[in-house]
Design an enzyme around this catalytic site. Structure first.
Site, PDB file in Angstrom:
ATOM      1  N   THR A   1       0.863  -1.183   0.000  1.00  0.00           N
ATOM      2  CA  THR A   1       0.000   0.000   0.000  1.00  0.00           C
ATOM      3  C   THR A   1       0.902   1.237   0.000  1.00  0.00           C
ATOM      4  O   THR A   1       1.340   1.673  -1.058  1.00  0.00           O
ATOM      5  CB  THR A   1      -0.970  -0.005   1.200  1.00  0.00           C
ATOM      6  OG1 THR A   1      -0.240  -0.222   2.413  1.00  0.00           O
ATOM      7  CG2 THR A   1      -2.019  -1.088   1.042  1.00  0.00           C
TER       8      THR A   1
ATOM      9  N   LYS B   1       4.340  -6.888   3.820  1.00  0.00           N
ATOM     10  CA  LYS B   1       4.048  -5.487   3.532  1.00  0.00           C
ATOM     11  C   LYS B   1       3.775  -4.788   4.849  1.00  0.00           C
ATOM     12  O   LYS B   1       3.290  -5.378   5.817  1.00  0.00           O
ATOM     13  CB  LYS B   1       2.875  -5.330   2.572  1.00  0.00           C
ATOM     14  CG  LYS B   1       1.506  -5.750   3.089  1.00  0.00           C
ATOM     15  CD  LYS B   1       0.741  -4.752   3.943  1.00  0.00           C
ATOM     16  CE  LYS B   1       0.624  -3.392   3.301  1.00  0.00           C
ATOM     17  NZ  LYS B   1      -0.114  -2.452   4.241  1.00  0.00           N
TER      18      LYS B   1
ATOM     19  N   THR C   1       2.091  -8.840  12.386  1.00  0.00           N
ATOM     20  CA  THR C   1       2.158  -7.489  11.867  1.00  0.00           C
ATOM     21  C   THR C   1       1.598  -7.405  10.478  1.00  0.00           C
ATOM     22  O   THR C   1       1.687  -8.357   9.731  1.00  0.00           O
ATOM     23  CB  THR C   1       3.617  -6.996  11.841  1.00  0.00           C
ATOM     24  OG1 THR C   1       3.617  -5.622  11.550  1.00  0.00           O
ATOM     25  CG2 THR C   1       4.431  -7.719  10.822  1.00  0.00           C
TER      26      THR C   1
ATOM     27  N   GLU D   1       6.577   4.981   7.395  1.00  0.00           N
ATOM     28  CA  GLU D   1       6.185   6.137   6.594  1.00  0.00           C
ATOM     29  C   GLU D   1       7.007   7.373   6.970  1.00  0.00           C
ATOM     30  O   GLU D   1       6.967   7.840   8.100  1.00  0.00           O
ATOM     31  CB  GLU D   1       4.690   6.395   6.772  1.00  0.00           C
ATOM     32  CG  GLU D   1       3.854   5.313   6.109  1.00  0.00           C
ATOM     33  CD  GLU D   1       2.378   5.378   6.421  1.00  0.00           C
ATOM     34  OE1 GLU D   1       1.601   4.762   5.672  1.00  0.00           O
ATOM     35  OE2 GLU D   1       2.002   6.031   7.415  1.00  0.00           O
TER      36      GLU D   1
ATOM     37  N   ASN E   1      -0.142  10.486   5.543  1.00  0.00           N
ATOM     38  CA  ASN E   1      -1.412  10.113   6.168  1.00  0.00           C
ATOM     39  C   ASN E   1      -2.496  11.170   6.023  1.00  0.00           C
ATOM     40  O   ASN E   1      -3.684  10.851   6.054  1.00  0.00           O
ATOM     41  CB  ASN E   1      -1.167   9.761   7.623  1.00  0.00           C
ATOM     42  CG  ASN E   1      -0.509   8.410   7.762  1.00  0.00           C
ATOM     43  OD1 ASN E   1      -1.146   7.376   7.583  1.00  0.00           O
ATOM     44  ND2 ASN E   1       0.792   8.399   8.004  1.00  0.00           N
TER      45      ASN E   1
ATOM     46  N   SER F   1      -7.100  10.422  -0.349  1.00  0.00           N
ATOM     47  CA  SER F   1      -7.331  11.348  -1.451  1.00  0.00           C
ATOM     48  C   SER F   1      -7.188  10.666  -2.801  1.00  0.00           C
ATOM     49  O   SER F   1      -6.392   9.754  -2.951  1.00  0.00           O
ATOM     50  CB  SER F   1      -6.366  12.515  -1.366  1.00  0.00           C
ATOM     51  OG  SER F   1      -6.533  13.187  -0.125  1.00  0.00           O
TER      52      SER F   1
END
Length: 400
Positions: free
Chosen positions: A159, A181, A192, A272, A395, A400
């Protein structure tokens, strides 16, 4: 998505073929356009399947279905079907119906008992998942099954990941190979994110489940990116039995541990917006569980993580995190080190420490924060990353 600066330098490894396992991936348009977003793994008859899952009270329909199916007769073929882009979580009865529709279709097309079809989904929470997006592609997926498509399968489950994550090991003629992932919403309470590991080992399902559960607590339950536990966390391990029998359990467990820890570390390295990989090592706690409390309090602290991002050796924030952890602590017995640099001891800054030395250390991209509680023999090590502006950007725009 810009590649994480902490990504493995060699890229995705050349994963060895596991006899009895084939993979396929396809672009189904679940959410992403123009990229693979569904993967299928077919497992030969006799494969033992074990797993661990999130303990979230809001876990997804695929997780609940997988939990119910574990322990089913391993004498028949099995399959894993995974989609990215939509987690099919918090979707009520419609989510359950989607899992039933997809697993029934995989069962029919691949000639696998439905109670041996394990589905996983990852992505946005609370949006219905149209099963037709997947079922319409299953015949094509089956036709594309190959033992050499693990790399493509690993990419299909991504993702916000910036790189696919793979690892493998061999021991006593047995091969272990897996991929994962995960990038955000990472603070596992079982395993996880999504992780799939395959081995040709011959081993009974109950024995394999015990090994996996033990190793989970030493690997995936010791990482955190942002303190948030996913609704979809799934780790499945399949043993086809096409290779040697496990006779040296300790050696097999050590090899599997290496694969799991490698994948867990890669998830943190792809946190991230991450620019720093951080090990938090706690010793001298009243118990191992207290040590884990302290380590996770440090690793999850936004103040600690932002200081690391800013390369600020603000050891006072580590003191704060220890104090709020809930573990037994004595301020005047505590010591803190950054790598080999003794920063604080006996309730005060170390006489040998200089701020310049600490600042220089913090410029590295791989850091160790060590805390000795000084009151017992409990130990724990966890891994995390820094918290940067990029995490907010990713995030804020996720849907969006």
């Amino acid at each position: 998505m810009t590649l994480s600066p902490l990504a493995p330098k060699g890229g995705f490894p050349d994963l060895p073929v596991i006899e009895g396992v084939t993979f396929a991936a396809i672009a189904a348009g679940v959410r992403y356009q123009g990229r693979d977003d569904v993967m299928l793994a077919h497992l030969c008859a006799g494969t033992a399947v074990v797993g661990v899952f999130t303990r979230s009270a809001t876990r997804s329909a695929p997780v609940l279905d997988c939990e119910a199916k574990l322990g089913a007769d391993s004498g028949e073929e099995a399959a894993f079907v995974v989609n990215s882009g939509n987690s099919n979580a918090f979707t009520g009865g419609r989510g359950i119906a989607t899992v039933d529709a997809v697993t029934a279709s995989v069962s029919q097309i691949c000639n696998v008992p439905q109670n041996r079809v394990f589905m996983s989904s990852t992505g946005v929470i609370g949006e219905p998942l149209d099963p037709a997006r997947i079922t319409n592609k299953l015949a094509e997926l089956k036709a594309g099954l190959s033992p050499n498509e693990a790399s493509r399968a690993a990419r299909a489950i991504m993702t916000t990941d910036t790189f696919p994550k793979g690892a493998f090991a061999t021991v006593d003629g047995i091969t272990i190979s897996g991929f994962a992932k995960g990038s955000g919403m990472i603070a596992p309470d079982m395993a996880t994110m999504l992780v799939y590991i395959f081995t040709d080992a011959k081993i009974a399902q109950p024995r394999l489940q015990k090994i996996l559960s033990r190793l989970t607590d030493k690997t995936f339950n010791c990482i955190t990116v942002d303190s948030d536990t996913s609704t979809s966390d799934t780790l499945l391990l399949a043993a086809t039995g096409k290779g040697p029998e496990v006779t040296d359990e300790a050696a097999f467990e050590a090899a599997l541990h290496g694969v799991m820890l490698d994948l867990a570390h890669q998830v943190v390295r792809d946190g991230e917006g991450a620019t720093k990989f951080v090990e938090v090592a706690v010793t001298g706690a009243m118990s191992d569980s207290d040590a884990h409390l302290v380590a996770m309090a440090i690793a999850n602290s936004p103040l600690v993580k932002t200081a690391i991002a800013g390369e600020d050796p603000n050891w006072g924030r580590v003191v704060m995190a220890v104090g709020k952890s809930g573990a037994a602590a004595d301020r005047d017995l505590l010591s803190i080190s950054f790598g080999d640099i003794l920063v604080a001891e006996k309730g005060w800054v170390s006489p040998s420490y200089t701020e310049e030395e600490g600042a220089t250390y913090m410029k590295g991209d791989s850091l160790v924060l060590a805390v000795d509680m000084g009151i017992g023999s409990g130990v724990a090590t966890v891994w995390t990353c820094d918290l940067t502006h990029r995490y907010i950007e990713i995030n804020a725009d996720y849907r969006s």
